[in-house]
Design a protein around this motif. Sequence first.
Motif, PDB file in Angstrom:
ATOM      1  N   PRO A 366      56.201  38.222  35.367  1.00 27.83           N
ATOM      2  CA  PRO A 366      56.817  37.471  36.465  1.00 27.83           C
ATOM      3  C   PRO A 366      56.799  35.984  36.179  1.00 27.83           C
ATOM      4  O   PRO A 366      55.873  35.478  35.525  1.00 27.83           O
ATOM      5  CB  PRO A 366      55.926  37.803  37.667  1.00 27.83           C
ATOM      6  CG  PRO A 366      55.111  38.953  37.256  1.00 27.83           C
ATOM      7  CD  PRO A 366      55.006  38.945  35.793  1.00 27.83           C
ATOM      8  N   ALA A 368      56.339  33.530  38.250  1.00 24.57           N
ATOM      9  CA  ALA A 368      55.267  32.805  38.933  1.00 24.57           C
ATOM     10  C   ALA A 368      53.982  32.853  38.114  1.00 24.57           C
ATOM     11  O   ALA A 368      53.284  31.848  37.957  1.00 24.57           O
ATOM     12  CB  ALA A 368      55.037  33.396  40.325  1.00 24.57           C
ATOM     13  N   VAL A 369      53.683  34.037  37.577  1.00 24.93           N
ATOM     14  CA  VAL A 369      52.458  34.174  36.784  1.00 24.93           C
ATOM     15  C   VAL A 369      52.554  33.326  35.523  1.00 24.93           C
ATOM     16  O   VAL A 369      51.602  32.644  35.130  1.00 24.93           O
ATOM     17  CB  VAL A 369      52.223  35.661  36.435  1.00 24.93           C
ATOM     18  CG1 VAL A 369      51.014  35.821  35.567  1.00 24.93           C
ATOM     19  CG2 VAL A 369      52.080  36.471  37.696  1.00 24.93           C
ATOM     20  N   PHE A 372      52.128  29.639  36.342  1.00 28.08           N
ATOM     21  CA  PHE A 372      50.756  29.294  36.628  1.00 28.08           C
ATOM     22  C   PHE A 372      49.926  29.283  35.359  1.00 28.08           C
ATOM     23  O   PHE A 372      49.063  28.426  35.163  1.00 28.08           O
ATOM     24  CB  PHE A 372      50.187  30.283  37.644  1.00 28.08           C
ATOM     25  CG  PHE A 372      49.004  29.767  38.355  1.00 28.08           C
ATOM     26  CD1 PHE A 372      47.747  30.272  38.102  1.00 28.08           C
ATOM     27  CD2 PHE A 372      49.136  28.747  39.273  1.00 28.08           C
ATOM     28  CE1 PHE A 372      46.648  29.772  38.748  1.00 28.08           C
ATOM     29  CE2 PHE A 372      48.042  28.245  39.935  1.00 28.08           C
ATOM     30  CZ  PHE A 372      46.791  28.765  39.669  1.00 28.08           C
ATOM     31  N   LEU A 373      50.202  30.249  34.475  1.00 30.08           N
ATOM     32  CA  LEU A 373      49.476  30.342  33.208  1.00 30.08           C
ATOM     33  C   LEU A 373      49.694  29.092  32.378  1.00 30.08           C
ATOM     34  O   LEU A 373      48.749  28.505  31.827  1.00 30.08           O
ATOM     35  CB  LEU A 373      50.000  31.561  32.457  1.00 30.08           C
ATOM     36  CG  LEU A 373      49.053  32.319  31.560  1.00 30.08           C
ATOM     37  CD1 LEU A 373      47.839  32.726  32.322  1.00 30.08           C
ATOM     38  CD2 LEU A 373      49.766  33.536  31.025  1.00 30.08           C
ATOM     39  N   VAL A 376      47.819  26.110  33.902  1.00 26.13           N
ATOM     40  CA  VAL A 376      46.377  26.050  33.658  1.00 26.13           C
ATOM     41  C   VAL A 376      46.078  25.831  32.180  1.00 26.13           C
ATOM     42  O   VAL A 376      45.205  25.050  31.818  1.00 26.13           O
ATOM     43  CB  VAL A 376      45.697  27.344  34.164  1.00 26.13           C
ATOM     44  CG1 VAL A 376      44.231  27.314  33.861  1.00 26.13           C
ATOM     45  CG2 VAL A 376      45.913  27.494  35.641  1.00 26.13           C
ATOM     46  N   THR A 377      46.855  26.508  31.325  1.00 27.44           N
ATOM     47  CA  THR A 377      46.601  26.343  29.886  1.00 27.44           C
ATOM     48  C   THR A 377      46.906  24.919  29.441  1.00 27.44           C
ATOM     49  O   THR A 377      46.183  24.348  28.619  1.00 27.44           O
ATOM     50  CB  THR A 377      47.483  27.314  29.088  1.00 27.44           C
ATOM     51  OG1 THR A 377      47.426  28.588  29.687  1.00 27.44           O
ATOM     52  CG2 THR A 377      47.032  27.383  27.660  1.00 27.44           C
ATOM     53  N   LYS A 381      44.361  22.711  27.407  1.00 22.53           N
ATOM     54  CA  LYS A 381      44.474  22.536  25.969  1.00 22.53           C
ATOM     55  C   LYS A 381      45.017  21.186  25.550  1.00 22.53           C
ATOM     56  O   LYS A 381      44.798  20.742  24.438  1.00 22.53           O
ATOM     57  CB  LYS A 381      45.395  23.619  25.385  1.00 22.53           C
ATOM     58  CG  LYS A 381      44.856  25.006  25.522  1.00 22.53           C
ATOM     59  CD  LYS A 381      43.784  25.266  24.484  1.00 22.53           C
ATOM     60  CE  LYS A 381      43.475  26.714  24.386  1.00 22.53           C
ATOM     61  NZ  LYS A 381      42.464  27.208  25.244  1.00 22.53           N
ATOM     62  N   LEU A 568      60.536  27.714  42.257  1.00 18.06           N
ATOM     63  CA  LEU A 568      59.127  28.033  42.077  1.00 18.06           C
ATOM     64  C   LEU A 568      58.306  26.835  41.676  1.00 18.06           C
ATOM     65  O   LEU A 568      57.103  26.969  41.450  1.00 18.06           O
ATOM     66  CB  LEU A 568      58.963  29.113  41.017  1.00 18.06           C
ATOM     67  CG  LEU A 568      59.369  30.511  41.432  1.00 18.06           C
ATOM     68  CD1 LEU A 568      59.119  31.452  40.303  1.00 18.06           C
ATOM     69  CD2 LEU A 568      58.557  30.932  42.621  1.00 18.06           C
ATOM     70  N   ILE A 570      57.142  24.775  43.259  1.00 15.74           N
ATOM     71  CA  ILE A 570      56.101  24.507  44.236  1.00 15.74           C
ATOM     72  C   ILE A 570      54.746  24.927  43.707  1.00 15.74           C
ATOM     73  O   ILE A 570      53.716  24.395  44.105  1.00 15.74           O
ATOM     74  CB  ILE A 570      56.456  25.233  45.543  1.00 15.74           C
ATOM     75  CG1 ILE A 570      55.703  24.642  46.693  1.00 15.74           C
ATOM     76  CG2 ILE A 570      56.226  26.720  45.421  1.00 15.74           C
ATOM     77  CD1 ILE A 570      56.176  25.151  48.010  1.00 15.74           C
ATOM     78  N   LEU A 571      54.742  25.864  42.756  1.00 16.11           N
ATOM     79  CA  LEU A 571      53.479  26.319  42.166  1.00 16.11           C
ATOM     80  C   LEU A 571      52.838  25.241  41.326  1.00 16.11           C
ATOM     81  O   LEU A 571      51.621  25.178  41.203  1.00 16.11           O
ATOM     82  CB  LEU A 571      53.746  27.530  41.268  1.00 16.11           C
ATOM     83  CG  LEU A 571      53.319  28.884  41.798  1.00 16.11           C
ATOM     84  CD1 LEU A 571      53.634  29.922  40.754  1.00 16.11           C
ATOM     85  CD2 LEU A 571      51.847  28.907  42.091  1.00 16.11           C
TER      86      LEU A 571
END
Lengths: 625, 701
Positions: A366, A368-369, A372-373, A376-377, A381, A568, A570-571
Motif C-alpha cells: 500500500p 500509505a505504508v 511511512f516507511l 522513517v527510513t 539513514k 496522502l 498528510i502522512l
Amino acid sequence: MLNRNFPNEAFSARLDDIRLRAFGVASKAQDNPLLYSRILATYVIAYYLISWYCQKTLSLAVEATIFLRDDIVSPTNPVDYSQHDFSLVIGSVILFIFLLTMNEWWNLIKRPREWRGYSSSLFGIVMFATAFTLLPNLGLYITQQEPLFYFGAAIVAPYIAYIGGIPELVSMPVMLANSRENRAQILKGLATALPIVVYAYLCLNLPAWPSIIDDLTGFLTFAISITAILWWFHISLENSDITTRDRRISALGALLAFPFLFFVITRLMFLYHYPEEVLKERWSVSLDFMGDFNPFELRGWPEVIAGEDTRWKFLRTAILNSARATLFAIVLCTILGTFVGVSRLSSNKITAGMATAYVEIFRNTPLAVLLFLIFVTGGDKLPLFIEEKSIRGAFFYSNQGFYIPAVELQRILLAVSLLSLVWVYWQFKEREGVDDSEEGLRRKFTIWVVAFAIALGLVLSGEVSLPIMIKPNPDVPGGWDMDPDAGFEVTRFFVYLVAALTIFTAASVAEIVRGSIQSLPRGQVEAAVSLGLSPYQRLRMVILPQALRSMVPLLNSTYMNVWKNSSLAILVGYQELFFVIYIYMNNVGKLIPLLVILLLSYQAGSLTISAIMNAYNYRVTKVKI
Amino acid sequence: MSVIENPVEGVKDRIDPITGVKTGEYTISEGVWGDASRESRILRGLFLSSMTFLFFMIVLWGALERNFITSAWHSSALVILLYAVLTTKRPDSLPTQSTILDEISHFESSVTGIKHDTWFDEDQGRKVTSYVSAACALFAIYSFTESQYMAIRNGASDSNSWIYAAVVSLASTLLLWLSLIVAIKEPKFHRLIANPSEYARGFESSLRIFLIALLVGFLLSGPITGLGLAIFVVALSRISNVSLTGLISAWLILQFSEWLAYFVLVEADWEIIWSNRVLILVGQLMTESMTQDYFPYQNWRIWLLIYFAWPIVGGLYGTMASDMRNFILPFSAISFILALVAWNPEVIIYDSSGTLKRLGFASLLAIGAFMLSNWYSVRSGEFLANRLRSSLLLSVVVLFFLTFIIMDPPESLRKASCKEILYPFVSRPVFDESGLYNIGTLHYYDTSGSWECATAHFAGTPILGDYASGMATQGIKPSQWGGLFVNIILASAGCVLGFGLGIILAFGRQSDLGIFKVPSVLFIEIFRSGPLVCWIYFAFFLLPNVFNPLFDDPDTFDVIVRMITVFALFGGVYIAEIIRGGLQAVDSGQREAAIALGLNPIQAKLQVELPFAIRTTLPSIVNAFIGLWKDTTLLFILGVMDFFFIGRIITGSDIRYMNDILEPIYLSAFIFWLGAFYLSRISLRIEGNLGLLNKDGGEAA
C-alpha cells in the motif's frame, strides 16, 4: 405508438383474453404448484420488504415535514420553512423525477409537432405550476394535509406516468363526441384522471377520514406497497410494447425511490436550518470564511504570509504544491517505469528477475505504508544536519532537508525558452524527415550540447546564491540553521512524497509497458531484428512507438491516480491541497463548502491530465493499423 | 577412430573404422580437466596452487583471529564438495550428460550474454568458467565466515547469523563471479592478440564518452576522481549491454539484500511483534478478553468464523480438480507456519495449547472440505464443478453478512439463545359450569409458543450448548473491533458489497431510462472525482448527520459501519466502471438472441450479458479488489485501530520497545504485500484458466 384506432370487437376480445389469462394462471398453478407458490412467496416477501422500507423512511419524512412546516416561529423551532419555499423544493423534485420518468426529451427535440409525444411532460409542468400557485389558497388547516399533499403527489405522479394516458385525457372532450369508437381511449383517459381526482378529494376532505389522519405513514406505506406489487405483476405479464414497458418500469422505479428521496431532502433541509452551532457550521453553504486571514503558516510558492493573505491565496499555493509534487512524480515514474518494464523483458535472467521482483513488491504494497516507511527510513539513514554533508559545498543533504543553490527565476525562464526554441527549430527542420546519417546525428548532438551549455551559462551568470549554514556558536550544535535568504530548500517532505509516489507508480507503469510490448505482433519485433537494429534502436524506433497506442489510455488513468494519491501527503506532513483543507475543516468546521472545493479541485486536476493525455493519444493513434 | 561430437544429444558418436557405421557411445565425462593441452595444464596447475594457498591462508587466519576449527572445517568441506560436484557425472540412464558445469555455462550465457565460445575456443571457455566458479566458491566460504562473525558481533542470534551470512555471501559471490567472467571474457583478448591495431581503433568512438565523464567527474569531485570516473565509464561502455545490465542488477541485488538481511536478521528486535501478536491481529478489546479475567472470553466468535471460512477456502481449491498434493502440501506448510507463530514461546501472554488445537481443527476441516470437493469435481464434469464453485462463492457472501451477526448478535437473536427457558407466569380466570361465576384464577406456566430461549434446549450439551449460551451474551460492537480483522472486514465489504453495487450502477448507467441513468452517472462521477481519503472524511462527519435517524440506536452507525459504507460505495463505483467496459464488449447478437428467446429484461441482463462481461473483466475486477485491500490502510485519518495504526503505536506502549519503530511497519508492509500478492496470483490463475493471456511480442523483444 399509441393504439388509437382500437376496434370495439377487439375490445371485448381483450376482456375475454384477460379472463382467460386469469383462469389460465389458476389452472397452471394447479399443474405446477411449486413454481407458482414460489412466485407468490416472492410477491409476499417483496410486499413486506417494501412496506418496511416505506414505513422506516416515510415516518421520518412525514415527521420532518410536519416539523419543518410548523408555521410556529419560535426560538425552539427555528428550522421553519415557509410554504412557498418548501413546496417549491419538494414540487420541483417531484416534477424533475416525473420528467425523467416520462423520458420525453427526444420527442420534444426531434418531433416538436407531435404534441402527443411530450404532452405528459407539459401536463406535469402545468400541474406543478397550478398546484404551486393554488397551494396557499387551499386553506389546509390540519397538520397532516400538507404532508399528504406532497407525498400524495409523489404517488400520483408515477401513477400518471404508469397509465400514460395524458393525450387521451386531454383530448377527451373531442372523443366523448364519438363515444362508440373511442371507448378504450375514453376509459384510459378516465383512468388517468381518477387518481388525480381521488388525491385532490383526499387532500381537501381529510377531516372525513380520521383513520388517515391518525396514521398517515401507514396509509402511504400501504398505498405504495400495494401499488408497487400490482405494477410489478402487471409488468411481468409483458403484454405491451417496449416504449410502454420502459415507461412502466421507470414509473415503478420512481415510486420506490420517492420515500428515500424525501427522507434525504427533508433531512438536508432540516440540517441546513438547524441552529446548533456545529451543525450549522457544517451545513451552511457560504464561502465567506475563505476571505478571512489564515492563521497558520504555509510553505510554498507563491509565497503567502500568515495573518495577511486570505484563505483563497493559501488554497492557491496549496494546489500548486500538489501540482508540483504530482508533476515531478509523473515524470520520474514514467522514466523509471519504462526502464523497469523493458528490463522485465530482457534476456538477461538476473535483470528480468530483478525487474519482476521490483514490480511484484511495489505493486502490492500500500502507498500509505510505503510512504511511512520512506519517511522513517529517511529520517534514520540520512546524515544529521550537524554533519554538514554536502557535494562541493553547493548541495547540502541531511535528514532535515535538501538545500540547493538558488538561481533567479527569470534566468530559468530564459533558459527554458531558449531550449524550447531549439526544440521548435528541430521540429521545423525535421518536418520532412529525420536526418539519420552520421553527420546529421553529430550535428544535432552538437547543437543540443551547445544549446544546453548556453542555457547553463545563462542560468549561472545570474545571481546564484549558495546555501550557507549559520552556526551562531560552533561548540553548541543547537542553534544551527540554514540562512533563509541563501539557497533554496527542497523540503524532505517533498522528496519523500515524490520518492514514494515514483516508486509506487513506476511498478504500475512497468506493468502497463510490459503488457503493451507483449501485445505487439511478433512480426514487428522480428523485422526490427532482421534489419540489424541494435536493441536500443529497436526499442526507440519500432517497439515503443507502437506500444504507445495501447499504453496511453492506461497511463491516463495511472496519472490520475498519482494526482489523487498525492492526497496522502498528510502522512508525511507535506502541505498540499488535502492537508490544507483538512486543517480548514478542523479549524473552521464548514464541511460542505470545503468538501465541494476539494472535489472540484481534484476533478479539475483529473480533467486537465485527461485532456493532455487524450490530445497525446490522438497524436499517437493518428496512423490507422 | 574419429570421434564426432554430436551437438544435439551431447553424445560422442564413434565411427567404426571397419564397417563405417556410426555407433553412439556414452562417454564418461572427463569433468573439469578435459584433455590435457599445454595451456590447460598450466592453468590447472595455477588453479590448484592458488586454491591450496587460499586454503592455508584461511586456516591460518582462522587460527590467529578466531575459531580455527570452524573456518578450517568450512573451507575443507566446501573444497571437497566442489571437487566432487565438478567431477561428478549423472547416471548412465540419462541420454544427456550434463554436469554442474554445463548448468553454470547455461546460466552464464543467459546472464552475461557471452557464449562460452568467445574465448579461444569452446573448451577453453568452459574451463575459464569452471576456474572462476571454483575461485568464487572459495570466496563464498570466506565471505560467509566474515559475515557470520560480523553478524554475531553485532548482536544477531546464531541461526539468524547463519541465514544472514548465507544471503550476503551468495549475493557478493554472484557479483564477484559476474565481474570476473565479464572482466576476463569481455575485452576479447583473442582479438587483441590476433589484431592489436584494429582493437585499438575500436576505442575511438569512446572518446566522446571519455570527455563527458571526465568533465562530470571533475565538476563533482576534482581532477583525479574525474580521470578515474572517465576510465571506468569507458570500460563500462565497452561491455555489451546484456552484461552491463547483468552487472548493475547483481550490484543492486547485493546492496538491497545486504541492507534488508541486515535489518531483518541482525539489527531488528522482533520481540515487539511477538509480544503483541494478538493485539495486532484482533485489536485491543479481543486481546483483553483473551488474557484478562475481568472480561468474558469472546474469541470464540472469531474462531467460529474461521471454522466457517477455512472449509470454504478448501472447498474452492477443491473445485479446481487438480492433483491433491498441489493443495495439501502448501496448505500444510502454511498451517505449520501459523502454528509456529501461535506457539512461539517468546514473550507469550496466553496459553498456546488451546490456540494450537483450534488451528489444527480448522486445518483439518479445510483439508476435509478440499478432499470432498476435489473428489466431487474430479468425478463429475466441469459444469457441476463450476456450479459448486458458484455456490461456494455465494456462501462467502453469506459468511460476510454472518460475520456481523456473530460478532454483534442483534437483540432478537440474543433473546433466542438465552441460558434457561424462561416460563412466563400466566393467570387465567376459571369459570364454573354456568360460565358466570369466577371462583378463582388458575396459575400455570405457559410453555408453548414462546420463541424466546428457543436454543436453551441445547443448554448443557457440549458444543452447541456453549455456542448457544455464548450467543446470549453481549456481542462486540464494530467500533471495538481492531487489528488485521478490521482490515479484512473492510476489504471484504468493499469487495462483496461493492461488487453488487457495481453491477447495479453499471446497468443503471447503461440503461436508456432516464430515471436509472441520471442518478447512476451522477453517483459514479461524483465518487470518482475525489480521492478515498476525502470520502472517508466525508463519511465520518457528514454521513451520520443525515442518516442517524434511520437507526434506532445511533451508536449502531459507528465508525466501522460508516467506513464499510464508504468502502462499499467507493469499490462499487470503480467496479461499475470496469463492468461497464465489459458490458460494452458484449456482442449485440447475444442481446438480441436473449430478447428473441423471450427473456424479460432482468433475465437478459443477469443471465446473458453479465456472465460474459464478468468473464472478460475478471482480472481488472481482481485488480480493484487488490486496490481496496491496500486502501484499508487509509483509516489512520480517523484513528480506527486497524493493523497499520496499531503497528505504529505499539512502539510507545512499552519502554522496552521504544526504539523499535521500524519493525511493526515492516511487518504490516509484509502482511499487506502478502494479501495483495496472493490475490494477484489468483488473478493470474483465473486469467490462465480463461485463456486470456497473450504473450506474443514479449519474447522476441
